[in-house]
Design a protein around this motif. Structure first.
Motif, short mmCIF file in Angstrom:
data_model
loop_
_atom_site.label_atom_id
_atom_site.label_comp_id
_atom_site.label_asym_id
_atom_site.label_seq_id
_atom_site.Cartn_x
_atom_site.Cartn_y
_atom_site.Cartn_z
N GLY A 262 -7.46 -4.03 12.63
CA GLY A 262 -5.72 -4.30 12.42
C GLY A 262 -6.13 -4.58 10.61
N LEU A 263 -6.83 -5.03 9.64
CA LEU A 263 -7.23 -4.80 8.69
C LEU A 263 -6.63 -3.50 8.69
CD1 LEU A 263 -7.57 -6.14 5.02
CD2 LEU A 263 -10.43 -5.61 6.41
N LYS A 264 -8.27 -2.24 8.96
CA LYS A 264 -8.35 -0.86 8.99
C LYS A 264 -7.14 -0.38 9.50
CE LYS A 264 -11.19 3.08 10.15
NZ LYS A 264 -11.95 3.37 11.54
N GLU A 265 -6.12 -0.48 10.40
CA GLU A 265 -4.63 -0.23 10.19
C GLU A 265 -3.73 -0.41 9.45
OE1 GLU A 265 -2.57 -1.59 13.40
OE2 GLU A 265 -4.29 -0.46 15.31
N THR A 266 -3.40 -1.28 8.74
CA THR A 266 -3.15 -1.82 7.14
C THR A 266 -3.47 -0.59 5.57
OG1 THR A 266 -2.81 -4.36 8.32
CG2 THR A 266 -2.49 -3.99 5.74
N ILE A 267 -4.90 -0.87 5.62
CA ILE A 267 -5.43 -0.07 5.03
C ILE A 267 -5.23 1.09 4.90
CG2 ILE A 267 -7.83 0.73 3.89
CD1 ILE A 267 -9.04 -2.10 3.90
N ASN A 268 -5.02 2.04 6.20
CA ASN A 268 -4.89 3.56 6.25
C ASN A 268 -3.08 3.44 6.45
OD1 ASN A 268 -7.66 3.56 6.83
ND2 ASN A 268 -8.29 3.32 8.55
N LYS A 269 -3.05 2.93 6.54
CA LYS A 269 -1.63 3.60 5.84
C LYS A 269 -0.78 4.26 5.29
CE LYS A 269 0.63 -0.36 8.53
NZ LYS A 269 1.89 -1.91 9.63
#
Length: 164
Positions: free
Chosen positions: A157-164
């Motif tokens: 989830g953190l990776k998704e947030t960072i990669n937005k």
């Protein structure tokens, strides 16, 4: 309440990512199998409970915790694997073997994670006794396998947030 009598496997489940299309590898050490099988089941059940499909959870067995690192690398190198959860148990013995194994394994997981950019989760118990291990593998202190799975979910989830 002291931690001696407390379930330590408590975590928040707010804002978890959709993991229905994510693929997870669970790498399980066969040494201390009574403990590692309980940890595996906790991790597997948590992944499925929060949206992973059974066919997207792969399992690989290794002889002991020391071998988790290489198997984690093999799985993490696969483009279809999103996160690797490593399950093991190294109980304090009469020698310092556990110190060497635990250090090597922790360092290995960090290296694989940084090299691949994928979460490689430390689900290895390092207790002083068999009873402490059982207490953390579905006993009085909860199941650290649950926590390892939730850590993988939250890191994705953190990776998704960072990669937005």
């Amino acid at each position: 309440m002291s931690s001696a009598d407390k379930n330590l496997s408590v975590f928040t489940v707010d804002n978890l990512p959709d993991i229905s299309a994510r693929r997870f590898a669970l790498v399980v050490a066969e040494w201390n199998t009574e403990v590692t099988e309980a940890l595996f089941q906790g991790a597997y059940d948590t992944l499925v409970k929060y949206g992973a499909t059974a066919e997207n959870v792969l399992r690989g067995n290794v002889p002991g915790s020391y071998e988790l690192t290489l198997a984690a690398q093999w799985f993490a190198e696969r483009p279809d694997i999103d996160a690797v959860i490593c399950i093991g148990c190294v109980i304090q013995g009469e020698t310092k073997h556990n110190d060497y194994i635990n250090h090597a394994v922790a360092q290995g997981f960090t290296t694989v994670s940084l090299k691949t950019g994928k979460p490689v989760i430390f689900g290895v118990l390092t207790p002083n006794t068999q009873q402490q291990a059982l207490d953390r593998a579905g006993g009085i202190h909860g199941n650290k396998g649950d926590e390892a799975a939730m850590t993988a979910i939250k890191m994705l989830g953190l990776k998704e947030t960072i990669n937005k």
